[in-house]
Design a protein around this motif. Structure first.
Motif, PDB file in Angstrom:
ATOM      1  N   GLU A 280       0.830  -1.207   0.000  1.00  0.00           N
ATOM      2  CA  GLU A 280       0.000   0.000   0.000  1.00  0.00           C
ATOM      3  C   GLU A 280       0.859   1.251   0.000  1.00  0.00           C
ATOM      4  OE1 GLU A 280      -3.702   1.723  -0.381  1.00  0.00           O
ATOM      5  OE2 GLU A 280      -3.168  -0.410  -0.401  1.00  0.00           O
ATOM      6  N   GLY A 281       2.011   1.171   0.668  1.00  0.00           N
ATOM      7  CA  GLY A 281       2.916   2.315   0.686  1.00  0.00           C
ATOM      8  C   GLY A 281       3.594   2.534  -0.652  1.00  0.00           C
ATOM      9  N   LEU A 282       3.955   1.445  -1.312  1.00  0.00           N
ATOM     10  CA  LEU A 282       4.659   1.556  -2.596  1.00  0.00           C
ATOM     11  C   LEU A 282       3.717   1.865  -3.754  1.00  0.00           C
ATOM     12  CD1 LEU A 282       7.106  -1.478  -2.219  1.00  0.00           C
ATOM     13  CD2 LEU A 282       7.735   0.955  -2.236  1.00  0.00           C
ATOM     14  N   VAL A 283       2.578   1.177  -3.768  1.00  0.00           N
ATOM     15  CA  VAL A 283       1.611   1.361  -4.864  1.00  0.00           C
ATOM     16  C   VAL A 283       0.223   1.524  -4.248  1.00  0.00           C
ATOM     17  CG1 VAL A 283       0.752   0.451  -7.051  1.00  0.00           C
ATOM     18  CG2 VAL A 283       3.037  -0.207  -6.246  1.00  0.00           C
ATOM     19  N   PRO A 284      -0.152   2.748  -3.860  1.00  0.00           N
ATOM     20  CA  PRO A 284      -1.448   2.962  -3.212  1.00  0.00           C
ATOM     21  C   PRO A 284      -2.601   2.390  -4.041  1.00  0.00           C
ATOM     22  CG  PRO A 284      -0.121   4.945  -3.097  1.00  0.00           C
ATOM     23  CD  PRO A 284       0.622   3.997  -3.987  1.00  0.00           C
ATOM     24  N   GLY A 285      -3.459   1.647  -3.377  1.00  0.00           N
ATOM     25  CA  GLY A 285      -4.623   1.071  -4.036  1.00  0.00           C
ATOM     26  C   GLY A 285      -4.407  -0.313  -4.611  1.00  0.00           C
ATOM     27  N   ILE A 286      -3.154  -0.788  -4.619  1.00  0.00           N
ATOM     28  CA  ILE A 286      -2.896  -2.088  -5.237  1.00  0.00           C
ATOM     29  C   ILE A 286      -3.616  -3.217  -4.505  1.00  0.00           C
ATOM     30  CG2 ILE A 286      -0.768  -2.585  -3.938  1.00  0.00           C
ATOM     31  CD1 ILE A 286       0.320  -3.844  -6.531  1.00  0.00           C
ATOM     32  N   ASN A 287      -3.786  -3.084  -3.180  1.00  0.00           N
ATOM     33  CA  ASN A 287      -4.479  -4.132  -2.428  1.00  0.00           C
ATOM     34  C   ASN A 287      -5.934  -4.272  -2.855  1.00  0.00           C
ATOM     35  OD1 ASN A 287      -2.476  -5.137  -0.413  1.00  0.00           O
ATOM     36  ND2 ASN A 287      -2.415  -2.980   0.156  1.00  0.00           N
ATOM     37  N   LEU A 288      -6.521  -3.192  -3.369  1.00  0.00           N
ATOM     38  CA  LEU A 288      -7.922  -3.244  -3.777  1.00  0.00           C
ATOM     39  C   LEU A 288      -8.137  -4.212  -4.933  1.00  0.00           C
ATOM     40  CD1 LEU A 288      -8.931   0.532  -3.515  1.00  0.00           C
ATOM     41  CD2 LEU A 288      -9.411  -1.327  -1.906  1.00  0.00           C
ATOM     42  N   SER A 289      -7.122  -4.357  -5.792  1.00  0.00           N
ATOM     43  CA  SER A 289      -7.234  -5.314  -6.897  1.00  0.00           C
ATOM     44  C   SER A 289      -7.324  -6.734  -6.354  1.00  0.00           C
ATOM     45  CB  SER A 289      -6.030  -5.177  -7.833  1.00  0.00           C
ATOM     46  OG  SER A 289      -5.988  -3.886  -8.411  1.00  0.00           O
ATOM     47  N   PHE A 290      -6.526  -7.008  -5.330  1.00  0.00           N
ATOM     48  CA  PHE A 290      -6.599  -8.326  -4.683  1.00  0.00           C
ATOM     49  C   PHE A 290      -7.938  -8.513  -3.993  1.00  0.00           C
ATOM     50  CE2 PHE A 290      -6.148 -10.533  -0.576  1.00  0.00           C
ATOM     51  CZ  PHE A 290      -5.918 -11.811  -1.037  1.00  0.00           C
ATOM     52  N   PHE A 291      -8.428  -7.466  -3.334  1.00  0.00           N
ATOM     53  CA  PHE A 291      -9.689  -7.572  -2.610  1.00  0.00           C
ATOM     54  C   PHE A 291     -10.868  -7.733  -3.569  1.00  0.00           C
ATOM     55  CE2 PHE A 291      -7.624  -4.872   0.949  1.00  0.00           C
ATOM     56  CZ  PHE A 291      -6.947  -5.996   1.405  1.00  0.00           C
ATOM     57  N   ASP A 292     -10.765  -7.190  -4.794  1.00  0.00           N
ATOM     58  CA  ASP A 292     -11.809  -7.410  -5.798  1.00  0.00           C
ATOM     59  C   ASP A 292     -11.988  -8.900  -6.066  1.00  0.00           C
ATOM     60  OD1 ASP A 292     -12.303  -4.730  -6.113  1.00  0.00           O
ATOM     61  OD2 ASP A 292     -11.069  -4.502  -7.911  1.00  0.00           O
ATOM     62  N   VAL A 293     -10.863  -9.597  -6.163  1.00  0.00           N
ATOM     63  CA  VAL A 293     -10.901 -11.050  -6.383  1.00  0.00           C
ATOM     64  C   VAL A 293     -11.446 -11.755  -5.142  1.00  0.00           C
ATOM     65  CG1 VAL A 293      -9.512 -13.104  -6.865  1.00  0.00           C
ATOM     66  CG2 VAL A 293      -8.984 -10.929  -8.008  1.00  0.00           C
ATOM     67  N   ALA A 294     -10.955 -11.345  -3.970  1.00  0.00           N
ATOM     68  CA  ALA A 294     -11.390 -11.979  -2.721  1.00  0.00           C
ATOM     69  C   ALA A 294     -12.893 -11.838  -2.528  1.00  0.00           C
ATOM     70  CB  ALA A 294     -10.642 -11.364  -1.540  1.00  0.00           C
ATOM     71  N   ASP A 295     -13.432 -10.663  -2.862  1.00  0.00           N
ATOM     72  CA  ASP A 295     -14.865 -10.425  -2.664  1.00  0.00           C
ATOM     73  C   ASP A 295     -15.715 -11.373  -3.498  1.00  0.00           C
ATOM     74  OD1 ASP A 295     -17.041  -8.676  -1.552  1.00  0.00           O
ATOM     75  OD2 ASP A 295     -17.405  -8.377  -3.696  1.00  0.00           O
TER      76      ASP A 295
END
Length: 345
Positions: A280-295
């Motif tokens: 999240e610090g290096l690429v803000p918002g990148i975790n959201l792409s993973f969470f899209d899959v998780a959801d």
């Protein structure tokens, strides 16, 4: 003979290492005889920390709302030390918090270390969460630490030192789906905790913000579940149990205590949490792409069942998978950490 630049470099590095060691030693807090209050310590992570701090010689006060759990936790601590207090207190009630702090002061003196650990978790889709779910989470995770810190500060300032540990969560840094009330409230705690760090530092009061990932404390059976209760509980309990994805509670407690002793400002616990924070610090918002899959893999909402919005406890949402070998580590932790009282079995 002139020193080579390599030797000068070695001298400089050695000086930095020595200076860092002296700085750490200066900040180091001896635990023996310290008055330490841990909220939410009748079970789970709080109880694990209470055991470890008691073994280190600290005077440990624990609190919780359930008298049966409190009595059971006190029995565990009594096997380790006589220097403990068990106080029945709802930390979301300002009056009860004030009475608890006064009780500790009369018994031992001012609280020197405050560990804000009390917590609740609601699991389920956003559509099944209501205003009260958010209010409860914010009361426990933000307003309770806020009021406890306000009560502890006068004594810490008067003594010229103190330690405050706020157990946030990786969900206070990134927002995983199906945990929204928990996440929103942990974001509030994280912002407050990091915000007061520098302001209180000038009074030699060191604040440690803790961002754990999943920990095998045994707590899933006591979470609140909405929606497809069995399926929601299954993904949460299995995730909580898997080595690599979750962390041993005893190791987590030891790391938190070490960070507190040395006045570390921020600590992430567990590889997944550290990776999520770094990404999240290096690429803000990148975790959201993973969470899209998780959801997409998580259970959906339920329109046809009237009880889908009802809150069930984890132990009321068991299924074959949550009783399988996949969750054995969490089941073992339940027994060690006071999560399985007779009335709940």
């Amino acid at each position: 003979m002139k020193l080579s630049r390599y030797m000068w470099g070695a001298v400089a590095v050695g000086g930095l290492v020595a200076a860092r060691h002296l700085h750490r030693k200066k900040r180091h807090l001896e635990l023996s005889g310290r008055v330490i209050l841990i909220t939410g310590a009748t079970r789970g992570l709080g109880l694990v920390m209470a055991r470890q701090l008691s073994q280190a010689g600290a005077k440990v006060a624990i609190c919780g709302r359930n008298q049966e759990e409190l009595d059971a936790a006190c029995r565990q601590l009594s096997e380790l030390t006589s220097e403990f207090l068990g106080i029945n207190c709802n930390v979301t009630d300002k009056v009860q918090v004030q009475e608890m702090m006064s009780h500790i002061q009369r018994h031992w003196g001012e609280v020197e270390v405050l560990i804000n650990n009390a917590g609740i978790i609601q699991v389920g889709p956003m559509e099944h969460m209501n205003e009260e779910d958010y209010r409860q989470a914010i009361n426990v995770h933000f307003w309770a630490p806020f009021n406890l810190i306000k009560e502890a500060l006068p004594g810490m300032k008067a003594s010229g030192q103190g330690r405050i540990v706020n157990i946030a969560s990786i969900n206070g840094k990134v927002s995983f789906p199906h945990l929204l009330p928990y996440t929103v409230s942990k974001f509030a705690l994280a912002g407050f905790s990091e915000g007061i760090t520098s302001e209180l530092g000038r009074n030699n009061i060191r604040v440690t913000s803790v961002y754990p990932g999943l920990m095998r404390t045994g707590s899933p059976r006591n979470i609140d579940v909405k929606g497809r209760h069995k399926k929601e509980y299954a993904w949460f309990k299995v995730s909580d149990s898997l080595p690599g994805l979750s962390m041993d509670a005893e190791k987590a407690a030891a790391k938190i205590i070490k960070a507190m002793k040395y006045g570390k400002k921020v600590i992430g616990l567990g590889l997944p949490a550290k990776l999520a924070m770094a990404m999240e610090g290096l690429v803000p918002g990148i975790n959201l792409s993973f969470f899209d899959v998780a959801d997409k893999l998580l259970p959906g909402t339920v329109d046809s069942h009237a009880d889908s919005a009802d809150t069930h406890k984890g132990y009321e949402s068991e299924s074959d998978i949550t009783k399988s070998m996949l969750t054995s580590k969490t089941t073992d932790a339940e027994k060690r950490n006071n999560e399985r009282l007779k009335k709940r079995q």
